[in-house]
Design a protein around this motif. Structure first.
Motif, PDB file in Angstrom:
ATOM      1  N   GLU A  99      -1.604  -2.383   1.808  1.00  0.00           N
ATOM      2  CA  GLU A  99      -0.521  -2.854   0.939  1.00  0.00           C
ATOM      3  C   GLU A  99      -0.825  -4.202   0.305  1.00  0.00           C
ATOM      4  O   GLU A  99      -0.384  -4.472  -0.811  1.00  0.00           O
ATOM      5  N   ASP A 138      -7.948  -4.831  -2.391  1.00  0.00           N
ATOM      6  CA  ASP A 138      -7.072  -3.824  -1.803  1.00  0.00           C
ATOM      7  C   ASP A 138      -7.645  -2.423  -2.034  1.00  0.00           C
ATOM      8  O   ASP A 138      -7.658  -1.587  -1.131  1.00  0.00           O
ATOM      9  N   LYS A 139      -8.132  -2.169  -3.251  1.00  0.00           N
ATOM     10  CA  LYS A 139      -8.706  -0.860  -3.569  1.00  0.00           C
ATOM     11  C   LYS A 139      -9.986  -0.621  -2.782  1.00  0.00           C
ATOM     12  O   LYS A 139     -10.205   0.464  -2.252  1.00  0.00           O
ATOM     13  N   LEU A 140     -10.845  -1.641  -2.699  1.00  0.00           N
ATOM     14  CA  LEU A 140     -12.089  -1.506  -1.937  1.00  0.00           C
ATOM     15  C   LEU A 140     -11.809  -1.228  -0.464  1.00  0.00           C
ATOM     16  O   LEU A 140     -12.441  -0.363   0.149  1.00  0.00           O
ATOM     17  N   ASN A 193      -7.266  -8.597  -6.699  1.00  0.00           N
ATOM     18  CA  ASN A 193      -6.536  -7.362  -6.433  1.00  0.00           C
ATOM     19  C   ASN A 193      -7.455  -6.176  -6.156  1.00  0.00           C
ATOM     20  O   ASN A 193      -7.066  -5.219  -5.499  1.00  0.00           O
ATOM     21  N   ASN A 194      -8.697  -6.236  -6.638  1.00  0.00           N
ATOM     22  CA  ASN A 194      -9.630  -5.144  -6.387  1.00  0.00           C
ATOM     23  C   ASN A 194      -9.987  -5.027  -4.901  1.00  0.00           C
ATOM     24  O   ASN A 194     -10.437  -3.974  -4.452  1.00  0.00           O
ATOM     25  N   ALA A 218      -9.084   0.094   0.781  1.00  0.00           N
ATOM     26  CA  ALA A 218      -8.433   1.401   0.900  1.00  0.00           C
ATOM     27  C   ALA A 218      -9.453   2.533   0.914  1.00  0.00           C
ATOM     28  O   ALA A 218      -9.236   3.562   1.561  1.00  0.00           O
ATOM     29  N   GLU A 219     -10.584   2.334   0.230  1.00  0.00           N
ATOM     30  CA  GLU A 219     -11.634   3.350   0.211  1.00  0.00           C
ATOM     31  C   GLU A 219     -12.295   3.506   1.581  1.00  0.00           C
ATOM     32  O   GLU A 219     -12.845   4.564   1.890  1.00  0.00           O
TER      33      GLU A 219
END
Length: 127
Positions: free
Chosen positions: A110, A98-100, A95-96, A102-103
């Motif tokens: 999504e 998606d965050k990476l 799940n990390n 997004a940065e």
């Protein structure tokens, strides 16, 4: 709300009971005895709808037909470049990612899907 369809339910049930990630043609061959008048086009349309609704997963494989998975939960897949099999990969969703992503991306991330490719255990052991 989408109208109930016995054919769509049979297609989804067929997928839920399989782990070989069949193609649309394989699904068609599996249910045509139960629904002799069903067309391959109907199977394709229903697989597309079920995928769009998030009830199944569509796996796009390079150089081959799309494959389908009755398990809609996030998970990863492996595709063998020799025999063409598609299988689940026993790896927890990352799940990390998606965050990476997004940065580094100005839009909205999504979700993600990852298809690993290589040589499956069966083909690896063939001399």
């Amino acid at each position: 709300m989408i109208k109930r369809s016995r054919q769509r339910e049979a297609i989804q049930k067929c997928l839920i009971g399989r782990y070989d990630h069949p193609t649309a043609e394989m699904v068609y061959m599996s249910i045509k005895d139960e629904f002799p008048n069903i067309s391959l086009g109907t199977v394709y349309r229903n697989l597309s709808l079920l995928s769009d609704l998030g009830e199944i997963q569509k796996i796009t494989v390079s150089g081959g037909p799309d494959r389908f998975d009755g398990n809609p939960a996030p998970h990863y897949h492996f595709s063998c470049r020799k025999c063409g099999c598609v299988m689940d990969l026993d790896l927890a969703p990352q799940n990390n990612l998606d965050k990476l992503a997004a940065e580094k991306f100005p839009g909205i991330i999504e979700s993600h899907s990852i298809l690993f490719t290589g040589i499956c255990p069966g083909c690896k052991n063939i001399k």
